[in-house]
Scaffold this motif. Sequence first.
Motif, PDB file in Angstrom:
ATOM      1  N   MET A  81       0.835  -1.207   0.000  1.00  0.00           N
ATOM      2  CA  MET A  81       0.000   0.000   0.000  1.00  0.00           C
ATOM      3  C   MET A  81       0.864   1.250   0.000  1.00  0.00           C
ATOM      4  SD  MET A  81      -2.949  -0.970   2.799  1.00  0.00           S
ATOM      5  CE  MET A  81      -3.696   0.646   2.584  1.00  0.00           C
ATOM      6  N   PRO A  82       0.476   2.284  -0.732  1.00  0.00           N
ATOM      7  CA  PRO A  82       1.262   3.525  -0.727  1.00  0.00           C
ATOM      8  C   PRO A  82       1.206   4.178   0.642  1.00  0.00           C
ATOM      9  CG  PRO A  82      -0.838   3.857  -1.865  1.00  0.00           C
ATOM     10  CD  PRO A  82      -0.717   2.377  -1.603  1.00  0.00           C
ATOM     11  N   SER A  83       2.321   4.771   1.051  1.00  0.00           N
ATOM     12  CA  SER A  83       2.372   5.419   2.363  1.00  0.00           C
ATOM     13  C   SER A  83       1.572   6.725   2.338  1.00  0.00           C
ATOM     14  CB  SER A  83       3.819   5.729   2.754  1.00  0.00           C
ATOM     15  OG  SER A  83       4.414   6.578   1.793  1.00  0.00           O
ATOM     16  N   VAL A  84       0.966   7.040   3.483  1.00  0.00           N
ATOM     17  CA  VAL A  84       0.186   8.260   3.609  1.00  0.00           C
ATOM     18  C   VAL A  84       1.143   9.405   3.930  1.00  0.00           C
ATOM     19  CG1 VAL A  84      -1.631   9.437   4.894  1.00  0.00           C
ATOM     20  CG2 VAL A  84      -1.823   6.980   4.416  1.00  0.00           C
ATOM     21  N   LYS A  85       1.076  10.465   3.150  1.00  0.00           N
ATOM     22  CA  LYS A  85       1.969  11.598   3.360  1.00  0.00           C
ATOM     23  C   LYS A  85       1.586  12.335   4.646  1.00  0.00           C
ATOM     24  CE  LYS A  85       3.967  15.608   1.041  1.00  0.00           C
ATOM     25  NZ  LYS A  85       3.987  16.422   2.266  1.00  0.00           N
ATOM     26  N   VAL A  86       2.570  12.546   5.497  1.00  0.00           N
ATOM     27  CA  VAL A  86       2.349  13.266   6.745  1.00  0.00           C
ATOM     28  C   VAL A  86       2.709  14.731   6.539  1.00  0.00           C
ATOM     29  CG1 VAL A  86       3.017  13.487   9.157  1.00  0.00           C
ATOM     30  CG2 VAL A  86       2.839  11.208   8.111  1.00  0.00           C
ATOM     31  N   PRO A  87       1.789  15.644   6.798  1.00  0.00           N
ATOM     32  CA  PRO A  87       2.086  17.066   6.593  1.00  0.00           C
ATOM     33  C   PRO A  87       3.062  17.583   7.647  1.00  0.00           C
ATOM     34  CG  PRO A  87      -0.032  16.821   7.660  1.00  0.00           C
ATOM     35  CD  PRO A  87       0.425  15.423   7.311  1.00  0.00           C
ATOM     36  N   ALA A  88       3.803  18.603   7.288  1.00  0.00           N
ATOM     37  CA  ALA A  88       4.732  19.217   8.234  1.00  0.00           C
ATOM     38  C   ALA A  88       3.986  19.991   9.318  1.00  0.00           C
ATOM     39  CB  ALA A  88       5.692  20.143   7.500  1.00  0.00           C
ATOM     40  N   ILE A  89       2.873  20.610   8.941  1.00  0.00           N
ATOM     41  CA  ILE A  89       2.138  21.499   9.852  1.00  0.00           C
ATOM     42  C   ILE A  89       0.658  21.126   9.837  1.00  0.00           C
ATOM     43  CG2 ILE A  89       1.506  23.903  10.366  1.00  0.00           C
ATOM     44  CD1 ILE A  89       3.978  24.734   8.724  1.00  0.00           C
ATOM     45  N   SER A  90       0.046  21.163  11.019  1.00  0.00           N
ATOM     46  CA  SER A  90      -1.410  21.070  11.134  1.00  0.00           C
ATOM     47  C   SER A  90      -1.929  22.426  11.594  1.00  0.00           C
ATOM     48  CB  SER A  90      -1.814  19.990  12.132  1.00  0.00           C
ATOM     49  OG  SER A  90      -1.407  18.710  11.708  1.00  0.00           O
ATOM     50  N   VAL A  91      -2.628  23.126  10.722  1.00  0.00           N
ATOM     51  CA  VAL A  91      -3.260  24.393  11.085  1.00  0.00           C
ATOM     52  C   VAL A  91      -4.637  24.072  11.647  1.00  0.00           C
ATOM     53  CG1 VAL A  91      -3.996  26.671  10.296  1.00  0.00           C
ATOM     54  CG2 VAL A  91      -2.051  25.539   9.203  1.00  0.00           C
ATOM     55  N   ILE A  92      -4.976  24.620  12.817  1.00  0.00           N
ATOM     56  CA  ILE A  92      -6.276  24.317  13.435  1.00  0.00           C
ATOM     57  C   ILE A  92      -7.071  25.598  13.642  1.00  0.00           C
ATOM     58  CG2 ILE A  92      -5.437  22.187  14.497  1.00  0.00           C
ATOM     59  CD1 ILE A  92      -5.301  23.654  17.175  1.00  0.00           C
ATOM     60  N   MET A  93      -8.351  25.507  13.270  1.00  0.00           N
ATOM     61  CA  MET A  93      -9.245  26.669  13.379  1.00  0.00           C
ATOM     62  C   MET A  93     -10.625  26.203  13.821  1.00  0.00           C
ATOM     63  SD  MET A  93     -10.795  29.042  10.313  1.00  0.00           S
ATOM     64  CE  MET A  93      -9.369  30.055   9.969  1.00  0.00           C
ATOM     65  N   ASP A 141      -7.463  31.821  14.038  1.00  0.00           N
ATOM     66  CA  ASP A 141      -8.838  32.157  14.390  1.00  0.00           C
ATOM     67  C   ASP A 141      -9.603  32.573  13.151  1.00  0.00           C
ATOM     68  OD1 ASP A 141      -8.962  31.592  17.123  1.00  0.00           O
ATOM     69  OD2 ASP A 141      -7.972  33.465  17.643  1.00  0.00           O
ATOM     70  N   ALA A 142     -10.916  32.421  13.224  1.00  0.00           N
ATOM     71  CA  ALA A 142     -11.763  32.550  12.041  1.00  0.00           C
ATOM     72  C   ALA A 142     -11.979  33.986  11.583  1.00  0.00           C
ATOM     73  CB  ALA A 142     -13.117  31.887  12.302  1.00  0.00           C
ATOM     74  N   ASP A 143     -11.487  34.960  12.328  1.00  0.00           N
ATOM     75  CA  ASP A 143     -11.630  36.346  11.877  1.00  0.00           C
ATOM     76  C   ASP A 143     -10.289  37.062  11.776  1.00  0.00           C
ATOM     77  OD1 ASP A 143     -11.194  36.336  14.571  1.00  0.00           O
ATOM     78  OD2 ASP A 143     -12.791  37.749  15.085  1.00  0.00           O
ATOM     79  N   ASP A 144      -9.197  36.335  11.987  1.00  0.00           N
ATOM     80  CA  ASP A 144      -7.868  36.932  11.888  1.00  0.00           C
ATOM     81  C   ASP A 144      -7.238  36.638  10.530  1.00  0.00           C
ATOM     82  OD1 ASP A 144      -8.259  37.817  14.446  1.00  0.00           O
ATOM     83  OD2 ASP A 144      -7.036  36.271  15.385  1.00  0.00           O
ATOM     84  N   ILE A 145      -6.081  37.225  10.294  1.00  0.00           N
ATOM     85  CA  ILE A 145      -5.395  37.068   9.003  1.00  0.00           C
ATOM     86  C   ILE A 145      -3.947  36.705   9.244  1.00  0.00           C
ATOM     87  CG2 ILE A 145      -4.650  38.260   6.896  1.00  0.00           C
ATOM     88  CD1 ILE A 145      -7.084  40.139   7.291  1.00  0.00           C
ATOM     89  N   SER A 146      -3.490  35.657   8.572  1.00  0.00           N
ATOM     90  CA  SER A 146      -2.071  35.307   8.590  1.00  0.00           C
ATOM     91  C   SER A 146      -1.411  35.868   7.329  1.00  0.00           C
ATOM     92  CB  SER A 146      -1.883  33.776   8.608  1.00  0.00           C
ATOM     93  OG  SER A 146      -2.201  33.242   9.865  1.00  0.00           O
ATOM     94  N   LEU A 147      -0.311  36.590   7.500  1.00  0.00           N
ATOM     95  CA  LEU A 147       0.409  37.095   6.339  1.00  0.00           C
ATOM     96  C   LEU A 147       1.022  35.931   5.580  1.00  0.00           C
ATOM     97  CD1 LEU A 147       2.006  40.374   7.727  1.00  0.00           C
ATOM     98  CD2 LEU A 147      -0.309  39.931   6.877  1.00  0.00           C
ATOM     99  N   SER A 148       1.297  36.136   4.293  1.00  0.00           N
ATOM    100  CA  SER A 148       1.537  35.021   3.373  1.00  0.00           C
ATOM    101  C   SER A 148       2.749  34.155   3.722  1.00  0.00           C
ATOM    102  CB  SER A 148       1.685  35.554   1.944  1.00  0.00           C
ATOM    103  OG  SER A 148       2.806  36.417   1.847  1.00  0.00           O
ATOM    104  N   ARG A 149       3.750  34.709   4.397  1.00  0.00           N
ATOM    105  CA  ARG A 149       4.948  33.935   4.724  1.00  0.00           C
ATOM    106  C   ARG A 149       4.968  33.451   6.168  1.00  0.00           C
ATOM    107  NH1 ARG A 149      10.154  36.372   4.167  1.00  0.00           N
ATOM    108  NH2 ARG A 149      10.908  34.222   4.043  1.00  0.00           N
ATOM    109  N   ARG A 150       3.842  33.581   6.848  1.00  0.00           N
ATOM    110  CA  ARG A 150       3.813  33.209   8.268  1.00  0.00           C
ATOM    111  C   ARG A 150       4.298  31.779   8.503  1.00  0.00           C
ATOM    112  NH1 ARG A 150      -1.230  31.278  12.011  1.00  0.00           N
ATOM    113  NH2 ARG A 150       0.135  30.454  13.641  1.00  0.00           N
ATOM    114  N   LEU A 151       3.665  30.797   7.854  1.00  0.00           N
ATOM    115  CA  LEU A 151       4.010  29.394   8.098  1.00  0.00           C
ATOM    116  C   LEU A 151       5.444  29.087   7.676  1.00  0.00           C
ATOM    117  CD1 LEU A 151       0.756  27.487   7.052  1.00  0.00           C
ATOM    118  CD2 LEU A 151       1.427  28.347   9.308  1.00  0.00           C
ATOM    119  N   GLU A 152       5.874  29.657   6.584  1.00  0.00           N
ATOM    120  CA  GLU A 152       7.250  29.439   6.106  1.00  0.00           C
ATOM    121  C   GLU A 152       8.261  29.929   7.137  1.00  0.00           C
ATOM    122  OE1 GLU A 152      10.270  31.226   2.684  1.00  0.00           O
ATOM    123  OE2 GLU A 152       8.113  31.626   2.561  1.00  0.00           O
ATOM    124  N   ILE A 153       8.060  31.134   7.629  1.00  0.00           N
ATOM    125  CA  ILE A 153       9.012  31.726   8.578  1.00  0.00           C
ATOM    126  C   ILE A 153       9.013  30.958   9.890  1.00  0.00           C
ATOM    127  CG2 ILE A 153       9.466  33.779   9.985  1.00  0.00           C
ATOM    128  CD1 ILE A 153       8.495  35.447   7.562  1.00  0.00           C
TER     129      ILE A 153
END
Length: 279
Positions: free
Chosen positions: A1-13, A95-107
């Motif tokens: 069976m093909p392996s399931v890819k594990v993401p580096a980050i889990s974003v939760i909202m 949070d559901a009303d906030d904004i993450s700038l585009s490079r947040r997760l990368e940085i």
Amino acid sequence: MPSVKVPAISVIMSVFNSDLFLRESVDSILNQTFEDFEFIITEDYSTDSSLSILEKYAEADQRIILVKNEQNAGLTKNLNYMISIAKGKYIARMDADDISLSRRLEIQYNYMESNSEIGVLGAGGSIFGSKRKAIILERPETHEEIRAAFFFENLLIHSSVFIRKSVLDQNSIKYDDNFRIIQDFELWTRIIWITKFYILPEKLVQYRVSESNISTVTEKQNNYRESILKNIYSNYFLAGGFHFTEEQADTHVIMLHKRKIQNIETLEMIAAWLFYIKN
């Protein structure tokens, strides 16, 4: 069976009746420069159009894992459930009303990969709203500064937090279900004794404050909030080996969170308490 890819980050909202700003918030995550993440969203039995908005996003982007509650559970329980099913090496709050700038997760990802001693990472940001001028939030950066500041305030913008999931798992730590509000500060004041914190100086999030946050809080709600804060500060003092009386704990909350000081006796109590802390 093909392996399931594990993401580096889990974003939760967690989402409840957030349709007014929801698209802007979700888009700010989906449009990140760092793309190796899963986006776990709990729709907490909203009465507005939040669910239909999220269902369309989930159909269009496979990174979204949509959890649909059959009754309203509240933020704390939702956060704990999402963390329990998260597969990423890191947990990123949003949070559901906030904004993450585009490079947040990368940085934040790059910093954590290069600094293995850091368990909880925050970032700078700004407060904004429809009827207020944007305010840049300046924060101390180092673990020692953050730990000292926690005796007086919560420095971390919840939507900026990036957590090493292994720290939570290995220490069996989660948000305390007994806290319906201020659950983030309560968690930080426990976890800071077992892992290092750091706050990036970069402004990576925009924290939205609505008029309802500011002007429609009742006296009953204020009293409840102050009771919760007294609990948090008292436990933090004890964890830090700091001795205090019940009256001093009350004075601490009055000093930091009462909008008005009513009499000279209270001011004298605050002055004596500050002198005691200094010593």
